[in-house]
Design a protein around this motif. Structure first.
Motif, PDB file in Angstrom:
ATOM      1  N   SER A  61     -12.243 -28.026  31.701  1.00  0.00           N
ATOM      2  CA  SER A  61     -12.080 -29.166  32.612  1.00  0.00           C
ATOM      3  C   SER A  61     -13.433 -29.761  32.984  1.00  0.00           C
ATOM      4  O   SER A  61     -14.457 -29.080  33.015  1.00  0.00           O
ATOM      5  CB  SER A  61     -11.342 -28.748  33.887  1.00  0.00           C
ATOM      6  N   LYS A  62     -13.404 -31.029  33.257  1.00  0.00           N
ATOM      7  CA  LYS A  62     -14.607 -31.748  33.679  1.00  0.00           C
ATOM      8  C   LYS A  62     -15.162 -31.114  34.956  1.00  0.00           C
ATOM      9  O   LYS A  62     -16.370 -30.919  35.097  1.00  0.00           O
ATOM     10  CB  LYS A  62     -14.252 -33.217  33.904  1.00  0.00           C
ATOM     11  N   ALA A  63     -14.267 -30.775  35.883  1.00  0.00           N
ATOM     12  CA  ALA A  63     -14.676 -30.182  37.165  1.00  0.00           C
ATOM     13  C   ALA A  63     -15.442 -28.879  36.943  1.00  0.00           C
ATOM     14  O   ALA A  63     -16.470 -28.637  37.586  1.00  0.00           O
ATOM     15  CB  ALA A  63     -13.457 -29.940  38.051  1.00  0.00           C
ATOM     16  N   PHE A  64     -14.971 -28.042  36.036  1.00  0.00           N
ATOM     17  CA  PHE A  64     -15.631 -26.757  35.782  1.00  0.00           C
ATOM     18  C   PHE A  64     -17.011 -26.979  35.173  1.00  0.00           C
ATOM     19  O   PHE A  64     -17.994 -26.358  35.583  1.00  0.00           O
ATOM     20  CB  PHE A  64     -14.776 -25.872  34.866  1.00  0.00           C
ATOM     21  N   LYS A  65     -17.079 -27.869  34.202  1.00  0.00           N
ATOM     22  CA  LYS A  65     -18.360 -28.138  33.535  1.00  0.00           C
ATOM     23  C   LYS A  65     -19.382 -28.704  34.511  1.00  0.00           C
ATOM     24  O   LYS A  65     -20.559 -28.360  34.450  1.00  0.00           O
ATOM     25  CB  LYS A  65     -18.146 -29.089  32.356  1.00  0.00           C
ATOM     26  N   GLU A  66     -18.930 -29.552  35.423  1.00  0.00           N
ATOM     27  CA  GLU A  66     -19.843 -30.154  36.397  1.00  0.00           C
ATOM     28  C   GLU A  66     -20.380 -29.129  37.400  1.00  0.00           C
ATOM     29  O   GLU A  66     -21.495 -29.254  37.883  1.00  0.00           O
ATOM     30  CB  GLU A  66     -19.155 -31.302  37.139  1.00  0.00           C
ATOM     31  N   ASN A  86     -11.787 -27.304  44.849  1.00  0.00           N
ATOM     32  CA  ASN A  86     -11.760 -27.986  43.550  1.00  0.00           C
ATOM     33  C   ASN A  86     -10.438 -27.714  42.833  1.00  0.00           C
ATOM     34  O   ASN A  86     -10.405 -26.983  41.840  1.00  0.00           O
ATOM     35  CB  ASN A  86     -12.923 -27.509  42.668  1.00  0.00           C
ATOM     36  N   PRO A  87      -9.326 -28.283  43.301  1.00  0.00           N
ATOM     37  CA  PRO A  87      -8.016 -27.966  42.713  1.00  0.00           C
ATOM     38  C   PRO A  87      -7.904 -28.322  41.229  1.00  0.00           C
ATOM     39  O   PRO A  87      -7.092 -27.740  40.521  1.00  0.00           O
ATOM     40  CB  PRO A  87      -7.036 -28.774  43.558  1.00  0.00           C
ATOM     41  N   THR A  88      -8.747 -29.232  40.746  1.00  0.00           N
ATOM     42  CA  THR A  88      -8.653 -29.586  39.325  1.00  0.00           C
ATOM     43  C   THR A  88      -9.261 -28.512  38.413  1.00  0.00           C
ATOM     44  O   THR A  88      -9.193 -28.637  37.196  1.00  0.00           O
ATOM     45  CB  THR A  88      -9.305 -30.960  39.040  1.00  0.00           C
ATOM     46  N   LEU A  89      -9.815 -27.452  38.997  1.00  0.00           N
ATOM     47  CA  LEU A  89     -10.272 -26.313  38.194  1.00  0.00           C
ATOM     48  C   LEU A  89      -9.083 -25.529  37.633  1.00  0.00           C
ATOM     49  O   LEU A  89      -9.203 -24.835  36.640  1.00  0.00           O
ATOM     50  CB  LEU A  89     -11.102 -25.347  39.048  1.00  0.00           C
ATOM     51  N   ILE A  90      -7.967 -25.647  38.310  1.00  0.00           N
ATOM     52  CA  ILE A  90      -6.781 -24.852  37.972  1.00  0.00           C
ATOM     53  C   ILE A  90      -6.005 -25.502  36.832  1.00  0.00           C
ATOM     54  O   ILE A  90      -5.800 -26.712  36.830  1.00  0.00           O
ATOM     55  CB  ILE A  90      -5.850 -24.760  39.203  1.00  0.00           C
ATOM     56  N   ARG A  91      -5.557 -24.670  35.904  1.00  0.00           N
ATOM     57  CA  ARG A  91      -4.657 -25.155  34.863  1.00  0.00           C
ATOM     58  C   ARG A  91      -3.331 -25.483  35.529  1.00  0.00           C
ATOM     59  O   ARG A  91      -2.867 -24.768  36.408  1.00  0.00           O
ATOM     60  CB  ARG A  91      -4.464 -24.081  33.788  1.00  0.00           C
ATOM     61  N   ARG A  92      -2.719 -26.579  35.096  1.00  0.00           N
ATOM     62  CA  ARG A  92      -1.507 -27.055  35.756  1.00  0.00           C
ATOM     63  C   ARG A  92      -0.442 -27.399  34.734  1.00  0.00           C
ATOM     64  O   ARG A  92      -0.784 -27.680  33.604  1.00  0.00           O
ATOM     65  CB  ARG A  92      -1.816 -28.307  36.602  1.00  0.00           C
TER      66      ARG A  92
END
Length: 135
Positions: A61-66, A86-92
């Motif tokens: 995810s972009k969030a993790f890389k950032e 950072n909820p977008t770190l989670i696979r959904r």
């Protein structure tokens, strides 16, 4: 009751929601962007995973890389706080009930949330169709 953890822009989340509605499976939707996960929810999800953070964190995810972090350097509390922030770190999506956990949308695996009696009726119906086709 199934809890469906989603984010607004997630196509797979919409598929999971539509699938639950198609099978009349009661669920509660929790939009992780508007309602951050609570510590007990993160703990429940982590407890049911096979590989822990490897199962739930989307390292692509972009969030993790950032963030540019090493998950192994974090305490559990730091990890939980990172997920909350950072909820977008989670696979959904994440589908969770008392006994089952599914991360991501998979048409075959999601069937585990269909009540046993419904699966039994579907199997019986399919067996009758096979028997009719063979006769």
């Amino acid at each position: 009751m199934v809890t469906l953890f989603t984010t607004p822009s997630c196509t797979s989340c919409r598929k999971a929601k539509a699938w639950l509605e198609e099978y009349d499976i009661p669920y509660t939707e929790k939009n992780m962007t508007h309602e951050p996960l609570e510590l007990n929810e993160i703990r429940s999800i982590m407890r049911m995973t096979e590989e822990g953070t490897e199962d739930i964190i989307s390292k692509r995810s972009k969030a993790f890389k950032e963030l540019d972090i090493d998950l192994d350097d974090l305490s559990m509390l730091e990890l939980f706080e990172l997920i909350r922030e950072n909820p977008t770190l989670i696979r959904r999506p994440i589908l969770l009930d008392d006994k089952r956990l599914q991360i991501g949308y998979n048409e075959d695996e999601i069937r585990q949330f269909v009540p046993r009696e419904v699966r039994a009726m579907e199997l019986e119906k399919a067996q009758k169709l096979v028997a009719l086709a063979q006769s």
